[in-house]
Design an enzyme around this catalytic site. Sequence first.
Site, short mmCIF file in Angstrom:
data_model
loop_
_atom_site.label_atom_id
_atom_site.label_comp_id
_atom_site.label_asym_id
_atom_site.label_seq_id
_atom_site.Cartn_x
_atom_site.Cartn_y
_atom_site.Cartn_z
CD GLU A 126 -43.50 44.35 -21.08
OE1 GLU A 126 -42.62 44.67 -20.43
OE2 GLU A 126 -44.66 43.96 -20.98
CB CYS A 197 -46.07 47.78 -14.15
SG CYS A 197 -47.60 46.73 -14.23
CB SER A 225 -53.89 38.60 -20.80
OG SER A 225 -53.42 39.19 -19.63
CG ASN A 227 -52.15 41.27 -16.74
OD1 ASN A 227 -53.06 41.26 -15.87
ND2 ASN A 227 -52.01 41.90 -17.99
#
EC number: 1.17.7.4
Length: 314
Positions: A126, A197, A225, A227
Amino acid sequence: MNILLANPRGFCAGVDRAISIVELALEIHGAPIYVRHEVVHNRFVVDGLKAKGAVFVEELDEVPDGAIVIFSAHGVSQEVRQEAKRRDLKVFDATCPLVTKVHMQVARASKKGTKAILIGHEGHPEVIGTMGQYDNQDAGIFLVESVEDIAKLPVSSQDDLTFMTQTTLSIDDTSDVIEALKEKYPAIQGPRKNDICYATTNRQQAVRELAKQSQLVLVVGSKNSSNSNRLAELASRMGVPSKLIDGPQDIDPSWLDGVETIGITAGASAPEVLVQSVVEHLKTLGVTGVSNLEGCEENMVFEVPKELRIHEVK
């Protein structure tokens, strides 16, 4: 021994959308469908899509000219988009709309010649994609991972300076970095609220509540991952042993010694089927009760691209 399940947990709207895009593209166009990078960071999900005919690649030079390619939920740089166009690749974009929102902020800063600071983890897809929206050589975009990095920034003037954040960061850590940025650059501009988010925020809040009532927290999610890692870190910071697991096969029975309540949550890219498989496995190890922690309800839905949506309706 009991289980307490966090709410909300597991799939977010962006992950649901990304997986649907791959599945619909396979249904409409047939295999192979190329996907640049893991569409979401979960081994179980990726293996399932591979079995259906998705081919995961890291770079577009692994994709034949004119083929169909899907960009992952993490987003891509402008350079990657241009390469896809140049090679006449048919693109379905699974970039999370909340990531796209940050991309647009960066692109606007680049166009205006405003220096930009991105708070995020170096090397994360990202972050690479977001940094790649900035192409103004006269200004520049700079990555900050921690408060300590701020002292090293090659930015002397606070005029025309703005910041953005990766969407899957620790809320607490990010708040500290933003506070330090504003202390060094009082005139720095930024989003009205940080770019973390809704799903990341909700899952971190749920883990706070979970950790208060548990002696062990299991986070279902893959090691890559972002998160999911933040959830495990948060529980640990609250003084509760936490483990990041891909599934029941990763559980060490010794973790359960002296534990009365096991808290379980799942990262935004981990499917509920994995959570339930963990629950069933723990029942064989002595769990007798399962209950759900109350939490906020999520109703966010992101639509798939129009070409796929038309087929979905049919």
